[in-house]
Motif scaffolding. Sequence first.
Motif, PDB file in Angstrom:
ATOM      1  N   VAL A 244       0.867  -1.178   0.000  1.00  0.00           N
ATOM      2  CA  VAL A 244       0.000   0.000   0.000  1.00  0.00           C
ATOM      3  C   VAL A 244       0.903   1.226   0.000  1.00  0.00           C
ATOM      4  N   PHE A 245       0.635   2.148  -0.907  1.00  0.00           N
ATOM      5  CA  PHE A 245       1.360   3.423  -0.914  1.00  0.00           C
ATOM      6  C   PHE A 245       0.373   4.571  -0.872  1.00  0.00           C
ATOM      7  N   ARG A 246       0.513   5.413   0.164  1.00  0.00           N
ATOM      8  CA  ARG A 246      -0.278   6.634   0.286  1.00  0.00           C
ATOM      9  C   ARG A 246       0.684   7.815   0.135  1.00  0.00           C
ATOM     10  N   GLY A 247       0.422   8.665  -0.822  1.00  0.00           N
ATOM     11  CA  GLY A 247       1.257   9.845  -1.010  1.00  0.00           C
ATOM     12  C   GLY A 247       0.406  11.093  -1.009  1.00  0.00           C
ATOM     13  N   SER A 248       0.564  11.939   0.013  1.00  0.00           N
ATOM     14  CA  SER A 248      -0.287  13.121   0.187  1.00  0.00           C
ATOM     15  C   SER A 248       0.541  14.399   0.127  1.00  0.00           C
ATOM     16  N   THR A 263       5.407  10.417  -8.133  1.00  0.00           N
ATOM     17  CA  THR A 263       5.371   9.425  -9.200  1.00  0.00           C
ATOM     18  C   THR A 263       5.695   8.060  -8.616  1.00  0.00           C
ATOM     19  N   GLU A 264       4.956   7.050  -9.040  1.00  0.00           N
ATOM     20  CA  GLU A 264       5.234   5.693  -8.590  1.00  0.00           C
ATOM     21  C   GLU A 264       5.277   4.749  -9.776  1.00  0.00           C
ATOM     22  N   ASN A 265       6.268   3.856  -9.778  1.00  0.00           N
ATOM     23  CA  ASN A 265       6.394   2.821 -10.792  1.00  0.00           C
ATOM     24  C   ASN A 265       6.447   1.470 -10.102  1.00  0.00           C
ATOM     25  N   VAL A 266       5.496   0.596 -10.430  1.00  0.00           N
ATOM     26  CA  VAL A 266       5.400  -0.710  -9.775  1.00  0.00           C
ATOM     27  C   VAL A 266       5.452  -1.808 -10.832  1.00  0.00           C
ATOM     28  N   LEU A 267       6.361  -2.748 -10.648  1.00  0.00           N
ATOM     29  CA  LEU A 267       6.465  -3.908 -11.517  1.00  0.00           C
ATOM     30  C   LEU A 267       5.814  -5.092 -10.817  1.00  0.00           C
ATOM     31  N   LEU A 268       4.780  -5.651 -11.433  1.00  0.00           N
ATOM     32  CA  LEU A 268       4.021  -6.752 -10.838  1.00  0.00           C
ATOM     33  C   LEU A 268       4.454  -8.069 -11.472  1.00  0.00           C
ATOM     34  N   GLU A 274      -0.703  -8.018  -4.560  1.00  0.00           N
ATOM     35  CA  GLU A 274      -1.778  -7.054  -4.298  1.00  0.00           C
ATOM     36  C   GLU A 274      -1.164  -5.668  -4.160  1.00  0.00           C
ATOM     37  N   ASN A 275      -1.534  -4.781  -5.047  1.00  0.00           N
ATOM     38  CA  ASN A 275      -0.978  -3.435  -5.067  1.00  0.00           C
ATOM     39  C   ASN A 275      -2.084  -2.400  -4.904  1.00  0.00           C
ATOM     40  N   LYS A 276      -1.897  -1.490  -3.946  1.00  0.00           N
ATOM     41  CA  LYS A 276      -2.846  -0.398  -3.736  1.00  0.00           C
ATOM     42  C   LYS A 276      -2.074   0.911  -3.670  1.00  0.00           C
ATOM     43  N   THR A 277      -2.504   1.858  -4.479  1.00  0.00           N
ATOM     44  CA  THR A 277      -1.848   3.158  -4.541  1.00  0.00           C
ATOM     45  C   THR A 277      -2.897   4.250  -4.429  1.00  0.00           C
ATOM     46  N   ILE A 278      -2.678   5.203  -3.526  1.00  0.00           N
ATOM     47  CA  ILE A 278      -3.627   6.308  -3.407  1.00  0.00           C
ATOM     48  C   ILE A 278      -2.860   7.626  -3.328  1.00  0.00           C
ATOM     49  N   PRO A 279      -2.703   8.299  -4.472  1.00  0.00           N
ATOM     50  CA  PRO A 279      -2.107   9.642  -4.465  1.00  0.00           C
ATOM     51  C   PRO A 279      -3.172  10.669  -4.075  1.00  0.00           C
ATOM     52  N   GLY A 290       0.478  21.072  -8.525  1.00  0.00           N
ATOM     53  CA  GLY A 290       0.581  19.727  -7.973  1.00  0.00           C
ATOM     54  C   GLY A 290       0.269  18.677  -9.031  1.00  0.00           C
ATOM     55  N   SER A 291       1.020  17.582  -9.016  1.00  0.00           N
ATOM     56  CA  SER A 291       0.788  16.531 -10.006  1.00  0.00           C
ATOM     57  C   SER A 291       1.115  15.174  -9.411  1.00  0.00           C
ATOM     58  N   HIS A 292       0.504  14.139  -9.985  1.00  0.00           N
ATOM     59  CA  HIS A 292       0.820  12.784  -9.562  1.00  0.00           C
ATOM     60  C   HIS A 292       0.639  11.836 -10.737  1.00  0.00           C
TER      61      HIS A 292
END
Length: 355
Positions: A244-248, A263-268, A274-279, A290-292
């Motif tokens: 889980v990645f939370r970026g605020s 910015t996030e780069n995930v190789l599955l 199980e990948n969860k990302t919430i910018p 602001g950008s994501h």
Amino acid sequence: MKENETLKINPLPSKTWYWLHLNDTTVKWNGNVQPCMVTTEEPEQVSEAGLNMKEMTTGAGAEADTLFSDENLPVLQLTAKAEDGERIIRLDISSEDKENAAGTVYIAAEENARVTVIEKFTSGKKAQSDLAFRTKLYAKKNSTIRLIQINMLDEGQRLLNAVGSVCDETAKLDVLQMLIGRGDVYNGIQTELEGDQSELHTEIGYIGQKQQSLDMNLVVNHWGKQTNCDIQVDGTLKDAAKKVFRGSIDFKRGSSGSKGAETENVLLLGDDVENKTIPLILCAEEDVDGSHGATIGELDEETLFYFAARGIDQETAEDIMTKAKLEVLYHHIQDEETERIVADQLTKVMSNDSQ
């Protein structure tokens, strides 16, 4: 605290839909903590700063702070001064022979000071153990702090890493984390860009494998004018790993002219990952930027064909790409000794994954 206390950690600063189960993370943690082992050659020196670092908030949240409330736990206080030049502080942190250990370090960079802090989390002697460590940083006017954290804990050894920081006018904080252990990681970072033109630059590299769980929470509060932050997260999930990645990024009123990007780069590389990302970008000021963005997926057919044409099978190709992503990052450490340690650990972890 009680044994097996239930804690809500890594909270989002602004809640999202509850059914997503991303507003925070609930963990059970033994509250009867003992002092962790912190090894350093640095003499302890208390800063004369007016800021009360004890009250500084970390990204792990208020409930995580209860793990550090015991007065018998170690609290190391270090100060970097401008006359010290380019100073390097090395800390080796371990639970040693404890099943549940914790500790804290306060580091202040005086005006115009330059300091690099290298924290290395190493495995304890117990096969099953928990280590909670809290780092609080205060960068005064025109100072620079580089925080480098290397997690190398074994499978069955959990790490709760809580970081809090404040940057004054034109101060700069660089954070580089290599999460290349085999145990579960709970990682929370919060930064207050209070001074005008202060900056935060964060790079995180990770590999999650087997049943490993990685839970990350980054919170950046822009208070000063023309402040800047960038967050770059790169990692790989294999087998049945979870992340889980939370970026605020929060632009407060009065932070005009500020910029923030994540910015996030995930190789599955597993059917059961199980990948969860919430910018999250919050804004109470008009003149901000602001950008994501995120890139999440498997190796594409073109890449696999490239390797196959050279006699490299898919599993080997996946290992090459996983290692390459992290090698690029750890060369940013710019400390030969630490880079060698990371390279050795990465080889060890990759070898273990193939078994």
